[in-house]
Structure formats: C-alpha cells, structure tokens
Design an enzyme around this catalytic site. Structure first.
Site, PDB file in Angstrom:
ATOM      1  N   SER A  22       0.828  -1.198   0.000  1.00 33.10           N
ATOM      2  CA  SER A  22       0.000   0.000   0.000  1.00 33.10           C
ATOM      3  C   SER A  22       0.864   1.250   0.000  1.00 33.10           C
ATOM      4  O   SER A  22       1.972   1.258   0.564  1.00 33.10           O
ATOM      5  CB  SER A  22      -0.853  -0.014   1.273  1.00 33.10           C
ATOM      6  OG  SER A  22      -1.392   1.258   1.512  1.00 33.10           O
ATOM      7  N   TYR A  44      -1.611  -0.951  11.020  1.00 33.00           N
ATOM      8  CA  TYR A  44      -1.941  -1.497   9.693  1.00 33.00           C
ATOM      9  C   TYR A  44      -0.778  -1.247   8.728  1.00 33.00           C
ATOM     10  O   TYR A  44      -0.288  -2.152   8.050  1.00 33.00           O
ATOM     11  CB  TYR A  44      -3.235  -0.843   9.163  1.00 33.00           C
ATOM     12  CG  TYR A  44      -3.337  -0.860   7.658  1.00 33.00           C
ATOM     13  CD1 TYR A  44      -3.643  -2.034   6.985  1.00 33.00           C
ATOM     14  CD2 TYR A  44      -3.092   0.296   6.906  1.00 33.00           C
ATOM     15  CE1 TYR A  44      -3.701  -2.061   5.596  1.00 33.00           C
ATOM     16  CE2 TYR A  44      -3.152   0.280   5.527  1.00 33.00           C
ATOM     17  CZ  TYR A  44      -3.458  -0.898   4.876  1.00 33.00           C
ATOM     18  OH  TYR A  44      -3.508  -0.924   3.515  1.00 33.00           O
ATOM     19  N   LYS A  77       2.159  -3.767   6.567  1.00 35.31           N
ATOM     20  CA  LYS A  77       2.562  -3.735   5.142  1.00 35.31           C
ATOM     21  C   LYS A  77       4.078  -3.601   5.028  1.00 35.31           C
ATOM     22  O   LYS A  77       4.721  -4.272   4.219  1.00 35.31           O
ATOM     23  CB  LYS A  77       1.880  -2.564   4.420  1.00 35.31           C
ATOM     24  CG  LYS A  77       0.368  -2.687   4.321  1.00 35.31           C
ATOM     25  CD  LYS A  77      -0.050  -3.824   3.410  1.00 35.31           C
ATOM     26  CE  LYS A  77      -1.557  -3.930   3.265  1.00 35.31           C
ATOM     27  NZ  LYS A  77      -1.985  -5.185   2.639  1.00 35.31           N
TER      28      LYS A  77
END
Ligand code: UFG
Length: 305
Positions: free
Chosen positions: A83, A107, A111
């Site tokens: 992302s 989050y 990644k």
C-alpha cells in the site's frame, strides 16, 4: 499458466484463514499452484490502532504461514498487495518506489514488515520471485455492476462513504480538513479504478513469468500519477450520479497526509502497465454498482428473493 493460480481472497471455495496451516496444507496438497496473489489482510487504519495485535496476528502470521506452505510446495512466485501507506506523509510528490518508508499506524506497519519479510525471503532463496504492489486509493466497481465494495459497518474511506450518502444510508459526508496547502484546502490522493488495479496484477504476474531470471523482489506503485482533492472527487461523483452530497466541514483526521500521489514511470516501463481510467469512469462505475446494490451483497440477495 494463469489458471493454476491461488487467488486467496476472491476464491469462494475453498475459503480458509491463512493462519490455519492445516487447511492451507490441504489446499496445496490437492492442487499444484504456480503462483499466488496475496490480497488477504485486515485494512482499517483506525481499527488497527485500537487492535494492533489483531492486525499483527492476522496480517503477519497469515503471510508467514502462507510463505512457509508455498515454499514447502515449491511454489515461489508471489504478488503481494502492499500500500501507498508505506510512504507515510511524503516530503514531496510524486512518490517514487525509492522514497524512504515509514509506518504511521499498526496497519501500515504490517505492510512495511511484510515487504521486509519478502525481501529477506528472496535474499535467503533466490528461487523466490516476488512483486510487491503499492496500491494508491482504489475506487470504483466492475462496470457490470455485479462486483463492488461492500464495507462492514460505517465506511472509513472517502468513496464508499460518499456512495452510502448518495443512496440515503448516511446523512452527509464529513470533509476532514480544509486547511491543507492544496488547490482547495482538502486532502489530495491518487484514486485508481479497481479495474486498472486488477490489470496491474495481471501485468505483475506476466512479469514474474516472462522476466523470471531478472526478477528478485521488486516493488511497483499502482496509481495514476494524478492528484485529486476530496472536493474534486465529490464533484465528479455528483456529476456521475446526479445526486447532491451534503457536506459538513471538520478538522483534519489524525494521521492523514496532505498530498499523496504516485510516480508511475517504473510500472509503465517494467510492467508495461498504465492506468486507463480517470475519476469520471471511477465515479460512473461506483454509482452503477451503488444504485443497483444500495445495501451491498446482502441487499442484492434480498432483492432476488
Ligand atoms: N476523507 C474525508 N472524509 C471521509 C473519509 C475520507 O474527508 O469520510 C478524506 C481523507 O481525509 C483523505 C481522503 O479523503 O484526505 C482519502 O481518505 P481515505 O480514507 O479514502 O484514504 P487514505 O488515503 O486515508 O487511505 C487509503 C487507505 C489506506 C491506504 C492508503 C494508501 O485507507 O489503507 O489509502 O494511500 F493505505
């Protein structure tokens, strides 16, 4: 070539939790997969702040288990959904793949860590061929109107929220921040049509096969290279839908960056992939899906009774 591909998130049967090693081993023993596109993961930024262990367990343990089972079965080609969140608040734009990386929430950290895990896995065994795709802001739906986003609960992201305002499920959109140094004071992002994003995965898979000897662990941005503000996005959606979106202006959302958009040259050159659609098509297809399925998949099932 592409038929023996494990598509873990879209494939309804078998559907397993990646942390369930036994189930995963069973799938790999009954099929021979040549490559995996790994989209599975939790993705709500706010939730990750409140439940970090859930995110570390689900996203990291799931990925490690998947990589272990793949390796044990000699399947060493992977496309992973990373992302643009790994760019944090970039010092300049467009964001090139070489920019320094950081995480501003659990989050995003998952990644970042998964990207590092992939690089380490490749370093330890060069038979692995891995492409990390950094998604910018996916928007829209399949033009058929049969496949679209159906978030659980109140949406966190801009366009799913706008869509629910348009169909009357939510009263207004709150615009977070009107004092950014942007054309109209609202945040700027690189919105990309989900169909373009899907095509980017096909291009990545093709690269893993066609340039197998040259690929190690490579990263590519999937974006359009264009920045669009919140108000521009709302205006495009109003035009596509003919619906007025009532707005309430509020302060900045904590953790939000000001302007984020992609440098696209690397993907264009090496994947031979370029986004075809603009925000008009994204909003047109989003509205087509939303107007046909105002309550998402559950609503469509009810309608068909
Ligand atoms: N926004 C609003 N109101 C809302 C929701 C969003 O004004 O109700 C604004 C945000 O402040 C931001 C823009 O709309 O300026 C886009 O916000 P999104 O939540 O749609 O997207 P983000 O760029 O914050 O984050 C998204 C995903 C992340 C991903 C990131 C990649 O949520 O998972 O894109 O850049 F990492």
């Amino acid at each position: 070539m592409l038929c023996r591909l494990l598509c873990l998130c879209l494939c309804p049967d078998p559907q397993v939790d990646l942390r369930d090693r036994h189930a995963l081993v069973d799938i790999f023993s009954s099929h021979r997969f040549e490559a995996v596109i790994h989209f599975a993961g939790l993705k709500a930024v706010g939730e990750s702040v409140h439940k970090p262990l859930l995110y570390y367990d689900n996203n990291l343990v799931g990925t490690i288990t998947l990589l272990e089972v793949m390796a044990a079965n000699g399947c060493k080609k992977l496309v992973f959904s990373s992302s643009a969140t790994v760019y944090g608040w970039p010092k300049e734009v467009p964001c090139t793949e070489e920019f320094p990386l950081c995480a501003t929430n659990p989050y995003g950290r998952t990644k970042l860590v998964i990207e590092d895990i992939c690089r380490d896995v490749h370093r330890s065994d060069p038979d692995w061929k891995i492409i990390l795709l950094r998604y910018f802001n996916p928007v829209g739906a399949h033009p058929s109107g049969y496949i679209g986003e159906d978030p659980c609960g109140v949406p966190n992201n801009l366009m799913p929220y706008v869509q629910q305002v348009a169909v009357g499920r939510l009263p207004h959109l709150t615009v977070y921040g009107t004092d950014y140094s942007t054309k109209d004071g609202t945040g700027v992002r690189d919105y990309i049509h989900v169909v373009d994003l899907a095509d980017g995965h096909i291009a990545a898979l093709r690269k893993l096969y066609e340039d197998s000897d040259k690929i190690g662990c490579e990263v590519y941005n999937l974006g359009t290279g264009k920045g669009t503000s919140v108000l521009e996005m709302v205006a495009a959606f109003e035009k596509a839908s003919g619906k007025k979106i009532p707005l309430v202006f509020a302060g900045r959302r904590p953790g939000d960056a000001e302007i984020v958009y992609a440098a696209t040259a690397k993907a264009e050159k090496e994947l031979k992939w370029k986004a075809k659609y603009g925000i008009e098509e994204m909003c047109r297809d989003l509205w087509n899906w939303a107007s046909k399925n105002p309550y998402g998949y559950a609503g469509s099932r009810d309608n068909s009774k």
